[in-house]
Scaffold this motif. Structure first.
Motif, PDB file in Angstrom:
ATOM      1  N   PHE A   1      35.724  36.483  76.510  1.00 33.61           N
ATOM      2  CA  PHE A   1      35.062  36.928  75.281  1.00 33.61           C
ATOM      3  C   PHE A   1      34.161  35.825  74.731  1.00 33.61           C
ATOM      4  N   GLU A   2      34.638  34.578  74.793  1.00 29.67           N
ATOM      5  CA  GLU A   2      33.818  33.460  74.318  1.00 29.67           C
ATOM      6  C   GLU A   2      32.505  33.400  75.098  1.00 29.67           C
ATOM      7  N   GLN A   3      32.571  33.548  76.406  1.00 27.93           N
ATOM      8  CA  GLN A   3      31.351  33.531  77.209  1.00 27.93           C
ATOM      9  C   GLN A   3      30.467  34.742  76.892  1.00 27.93           C
ATOM     10  N   GLY A   4      31.075  35.862  76.529  1.00 30.38           N
ATOM     11  CA  GLY A   4      30.310  37.029  76.111  1.00 30.38           C
ATOM     12  C   GLY A   4      29.526  36.760  74.841  1.00 30.38           C
ATOM     13  N   VAL A   5      30.155  36.086  73.887  1.00 27.99           N
ATOM     14  CA  VAL A   5      29.467  35.712  72.647  1.00 27.99           C
ATOM     15  C   VAL A   5      28.293  34.792  72.970  1.00 27.99           C
ATOM     16  N   ILE A   6      28.563  33.783  73.786  1.00 23.77           N
ATOM     17  CA  ILE A   6      27.533  32.795  74.120  1.00 23.77           C
ATOM     18  C   ILE A   6      26.362  33.458  74.844  1.00 23.77           C
ATOM     19  N   GLU A   7      26.658  34.315  75.808  1.00 22.51           N
ATOM     20  CA  GLU A   7      25.584  34.984  76.542  1.00 22.51           C
ATOM     21  C   GLU A   7      24.748  35.864  75.620  1.00 22.51           C
ATOM     22  N   ALA A   8      25.396  36.560  74.696  1.00 22.96           N
ATOM     23  CA  ALA A   8      24.667  37.407  73.755  1.00 22.96           C
ATOM     24  C   ALA A   8      23.760  36.572  72.857  1.00 22.96           C
ATOM     25  N   GLU A   9      24.217  35.386  72.475  1.00 17.03           N
ATOM     26  CA  GLU A   9      23.454  34.557  71.545  1.00 17.03           C
ATOM     27  C   GLU A   9      22.372  33.733  72.234  1.00 17.03           C
ATOM     28  N   ARG A  10      22.465  33.562  73.537  1.00 19.26           N
ATOM     29  CA  ARG A  10      21.420  32.817  74.274  1.00 19.26           C
ATOM     30  C   ARG A  10      20.044  33.444  74.085  1.00 19.26           C
ATOM     31  N   ALA A  11      19.993  34.754  73.953  1.00 13.91           N
ATOM     32  CA  ALA A  11      18.713  35.442  73.774  1.00 13.91           C
ATOM     33  C   ALA A  11      18.036  35.040  72.462  1.00 13.91           C
TER      34      ALA A  11
ATOM     35  N   CYS B   1      37.484  40.812  69.521  1.00 19.52           N
ATOM     36  CA  CYS B   1      38.180  39.777  68.772  1.00 19.52           C
ATOM     37  C   CYS B   1      37.325  39.282  67.618  1.00 19.52           C
ATOM     38  N   GLY B   2      37.932  38.471  66.792  1.00 15.82           N
ATOM     39  CA  GLY B   2      37.253  37.803  65.701  1.00 15.82           C
ATOM     40  C   GLY B   2      38.244  36.879  65.013  1.00 15.82           C
TER      41      GLY B   2
ATOM     42  N   TYR C   1      33.393  39.596  68.620  1.00  7.92           N
ATOM     43  CA  TYR C   1      32.972  40.108  69.919  1.00  7.92           C
ATOM     44  C   TYR C   1      33.683  41.421  70.224  1.00  7.92           C
ATOM     45  N   VAL C   2      32.935  42.380  70.735  1.00  6.24           N
ATOM     46  CA  VAL C   2      33.485  43.639  71.227  1.00  6.24           C
ATOM     47  C   VAL C   2      32.860  43.887  72.597  1.00  6.24           C
ATOM     48  N   LEU C   3      33.679  44.262  73.562  1.00  8.03           N
ATOM     49  CA  LEU C   3      33.152  44.587  74.887  1.00  8.03           C
ATOM     50  C   LEU C   3      32.049  45.639  74.756  1.00  8.03           C
ATOM     51  N   PRO C   4      30.977  45.492  75.526  1.00  8.11           N
ATOM     52  CA  PRO C   4      29.827  46.399  75.383  1.00  8.11           C
ATOM     53  C   PRO C   4      30.180  47.888  75.435  1.00  8.11           C
ATOM     54  N   GLU C   5      31.103  48.254  76.290  1.00 10.57           N
ATOM     55  CA  GLU C   5      31.428  49.675  76.436  1.00 10.57           C
ATOM     56  C   GLU C   5      32.190  50.253  75.234  1.00 10.57           C
TER      57      GLU C   5
ATOM     58  N   VAL D   1      35.040  49.373  66.218  1.00  8.36           N
ATOM     59  CA  VAL D   1      35.982  48.296  66.547  1.00  8.36           C
ATOM     60  C   VAL D   1      35.699  47.062  65.688  1.00  8.36           C
ATOM     61  N   ASN D   2      34.434  46.722  65.536  1.00  7.76           N
ATOM     62  CA  ASN D   2      34.061  45.563  64.720  1.00  7.76           C
ATOM     63  C   ASN D   2      34.556  45.728  63.288  1.00  7.76           C
ATOM     64  N   ASN D   3      34.438  46.927  62.733  1.00  7.13           N
ATOM     65  CA  ASN D   3      34.909  47.171  61.371  1.00  7.13           C
ATOM     66  C   ASN D   3      36.420  47.021  61.254  1.00  7.13           C
ATOM     67  N   ILE D   4      37.139  47.448  62.272  1.00  8.42           N
ATOM     68  CA  ILE D   4      38.603  47.296  62.267  1.00  8.42           C
ATOM     69  C   ILE D   4      38.974  45.812  62.288  1.00  8.42           C
ATOM     70  N   ILE D   5      38.277  45.040  63.109  1.00  9.79           N
ATOM     71  CA  ILE D   5      38.521  43.596  63.173  1.00  9.79           C
ATOM     72  C   ILE D   5      38.210  42.956  61.823  1.00  9.79           C
ATOM     73  N   ILE D   6      37.058  43.284  61.248  1.00 11.50           N
ATOM     74  CA  ILE D   6      36.674  42.716  59.954  1.00 11.50           C
ATOM     75  C   ILE D   6      37.695  43.098  58.880  1.00 11.50           C
TER      76      ILE D   6
END
Length: 140
Positions: A7-17, A55-56, A79-83, A89-94
């Motif tokens: 998940f950490e790498q997913g966050v990083i990859e998303a933010e690289r853009a 996660c969050g 982070y939420v898996l793309p699918e 899901v993000n709202n539930i985490i928040i």
């Protein structure tokens, strides 16, 4: 732990853009072992059918001296898996992080999002956040 590292790498990859200064793979944002053990950080993992899908975390920290309230919860590692995106899901985490923060006597949440990350901004505004500062920088 392996899933959290992914998940950490997913966050990083998303933010690289949005940030060309992020180090090449493998970059590291978080001390995950510390986040799991310290009392001022609450890490939430969302699951679907027993499998982690997002996660969050909330980290209680002191606000700048000239601001009220004196402490706030800083949210990160969102982070939420793309699918599974777009399903709340993000709202539930928040909400889980809001509940934990309120139990700790915290009355404000803060987070950072890249200026051009329209999808994330929209999701956070939908969850009740409002825009505040714009951080600026310049290469020399």
């Amino acid at each position: 732990m392996d899933t959290l590292l992914q998940f950490e790498q997913g966050v990083i990859e998303a933010e690289r853009a949005f940030d060309p200064t992020i180090k090449p793979h493998p970059a590291k944002y978080y001390d995950l072992e510390l986040m799991i053990t310290v009392p001022h950080i609450h890490l939430v993992v969302a699951e679907f059918d027993g499998a982690p899908i997002g996660c969050g975390y909330a980290r209680i920290q002191d606000s700048k001296l000239f601001l009220t309230p004196p402490q706030h919860s800083y949210l990160g590692f969102m982070y939420v898996l793309p699918e599974y995106r777009g399903n709340g899901v993000n709202n539930i985490i928040i909400q889980a992080l809001k509940d934990w923060s309120a139990q700790k006597g915290i009355t404000e949440l803060q987070l950072e999002v890249y200026y051009h990350n329209d999808a994330a901004i929209k999701a956070y505004e939908k969850a009740g956040f409002s825009r505040s500062l714009i951080q600026m920088r310049m290469e020399l």
